[in-house]
Motif scaffolding. Sequence first.
Motif, PDB file in Angstrom:
ATOM      1  N   UNK A  17       0.821  -1.222   0.000  1.00  0.00           N
ATOM      2  CA  UNK A  17       0.000   0.000   0.000  1.00  0.00           C
ATOM      3  C   UNK A  17       0.854   1.272   0.000  1.00  0.00           C
ATOM      4  N   UNK A  18       1.987   1.236   0.743  1.00  0.00           N
ATOM      5  CA  UNK A  18       2.825   2.428   0.796  1.00  0.00           C
ATOM      6  C   UNK A  18       3.488   2.688  -0.568  1.00  0.00           C
ATOM      7  N   UNK A  19       3.934   1.593  -1.209  1.00  0.00           N
ATOM      8  CA  UNK A  19       4.528   1.733  -2.538  1.00  0.00           C
ATOM      9  C   UNK A  19       3.481   2.233  -3.528  1.00  0.00           C
TER      10      UNK A  19
ATOM     11  N   UNK B  71       0.963   4.150  -2.764  1.00  0.00           N
ATOM     12  CA  UNK B  71       0.784   5.580  -2.477  1.00  0.00           C
ATOM     13  C   UNK B  71       1.906   6.383  -3.130  1.00  0.00           C
ATOM     14  N   UNK B  72       3.129   5.810  -3.110  1.00  0.00           N
ATOM     15  CA  UNK B  72       4.271   6.462  -3.753  1.00  0.00           C
ATOM     16  C   UNK B  72       4.029   6.593  -5.249  1.00  0.00           C
ATOM     17  N   UNK B  73       3.599   5.510  -5.880  1.00  0.00           N
ATOM     18  CA  UNK B  73       3.384   5.520  -7.325  1.00  0.00           C
ATOM     19  C   UNK B  73       2.259   6.477  -7.711  1.00  0.00           C
TER      20      UNK B  73
ATOM     21  N   UNK C 160       7.731  10.546  -2.898  1.00  0.00           N
ATOM     22  CA  UNK C 160       8.158  10.288  -1.512  1.00  0.00           C
ATOM     23  C   UNK C 160       7.241  10.992  -0.520  1.00  0.00           C
TER      24      UNK C 160
ATOM     25  N   UNK D  21       4.181  11.701  -0.952  1.00  0.00           N
ATOM     26  CA  UNK D  21       2.924  10.946  -0.942  1.00  0.00           C
ATOM     27  C   UNK D  21       3.023   9.681  -0.106  1.00  0.00           C
ATOM     28  N   UNK D  22       4.161   8.976  -0.239  1.00  0.00           N
ATOM     29  CA  UNK D  22       4.365   7.740   0.519  1.00  0.00           C
ATOM     30  C   UNK D  22       4.464   8.028   2.008  1.00  0.00           C
ATOM     31  N   UNK D  23       5.134   9.127   2.374  1.00  0.00           N
ATOM     32  CA  UNK D  23       5.275   9.496   3.786  1.00  0.00           C
ATOM     33  C   UNK D  23       3.930   9.864   4.379  1.00  0.00           C
TER      34      UNK D  23
ATOM     35  N   UNK E  19       1.134   8.778   3.538  1.00  0.00           N
ATOM     36  CA  UNK E  19       0.231   7.632   3.522  1.00  0.00           C
ATOM     37  C   UNK E  19       0.029   7.014   4.906  1.00  0.00           C
TER      38      UNK E  19
ATOM     39  N   UNK F 182       1.206   9.165  -6.042  1.00  0.00           N
ATOM     40  CA  UNK F 182       1.661  10.544  -5.888  1.00  0.00           C
ATOM     41  C   UNK F 182       2.654  10.888  -7.007  1.00  0.00           C
ATOM     42  N   UNK F 183       3.453   9.885  -7.403  1.00  0.00           N
ATOM     43  CA  UNK F 183       4.445  10.141  -8.442  1.00  0.00           C
ATOM     44  C   UNK F 183       3.770  10.393  -9.793  1.00  0.00           C
TER      45      UNK F 183
END
Lengths: 101, 240
Positions: free
Chosen positions: A36-38, A40-42, B232, B234-236, B238, A44-45
């Motif tokens: 899930x965190x990855x 969220x990273x993708x 990054x 966004x991941x933080x 989350x 946002x990216x």
Amino acid sequence: MVTETSAVAGVLVMVLVTFATRVAGVWVMSHFPITPRLEAFLKAMGSSVLIAIIVPATVSGAPRLWLAVGAAVLVMATTRSALAAMIVGTAAAGLARSIGG
Amino acid sequence: MEVRERGDGAGRERVRLTLRGTWRGAVEIVPIALFVLPFGIAFGAAASAKAVPPEIAVLMSATVYAGASQFAVLDLWLAPLPLGMLAVTVLAVNARHILLGATLAPWLLQLPLARRLLALSVLSDANFAQSLAAHERGETDAGVLLGGGLAMWFPWVFGTTLGASSGALLGDLSRFGFDAVMATYFAAILCGRWQGRRDLAPWATAAVASLIAANLLAPGWHIIAGALAGGLAGALAHGD
């Protein structure tokens, strides 16, 4: 003068490097579990890439480009149509140019 | 914004790549593809101004199909051709593709390898943005990426042919048109992706990082910097 052979070799190098960049992202991701965190990273990216393409280009561009982007955001926010936003934004930029903006 | 989450859930359904989806993607991107033509003409004209033979310029557009990197190598097109320098420059300008691909990975990894590579072979900024929007609304046909890419390939190659054979004509005007079209299209896609306040931190981070990097780094790298910084952030956020 670049010879025909070396020009074709040059294009070949460009093709190989470019194709590698196109497939590398998915290939790398296939070796990591998509947590899930990855994700969220993708996610946002995805937005961030587009922001990083247009923000510096717009800021350093002419005011009519700011107008175009502003108009597009406004139209998108009201109509939810990317096509309408694009047409109005581009038309606004064209109009600003024709009146010397 | 719980409604949006359903779109993501739908995206996890079995993804496929069909002819019908490819056609749909191609038709959808036609307004953008029309503006690729003047940009192709501009590239062909710029190439001929740098004494690149028309057939090489057209070959480049047809096989490399990555505008910014093609413009970037024109300054290096001198005998003897610096192949290493060429590779590094193309890598720098096109490294953003890696991030675009990674972003679409949850979608594309569900495809068989051959179809995945086929769709990725025409990956560019505009059909990435198109696919991202499609993915968001629950599209399960990755043909959108392939169709969008193919629809822009034709005017790109045709434009290059025109520009390379007719020499330096349209310069500034066509470039301007392209910039405004792309910027407005991406702004509209972003607008559709906005899900409220939690997007603010990553988006602002991406904007600031790309602006700073644009002033410090070699051309092309600011996109990588902005994308990674925003991702990054966004991941933080989350975990909160």
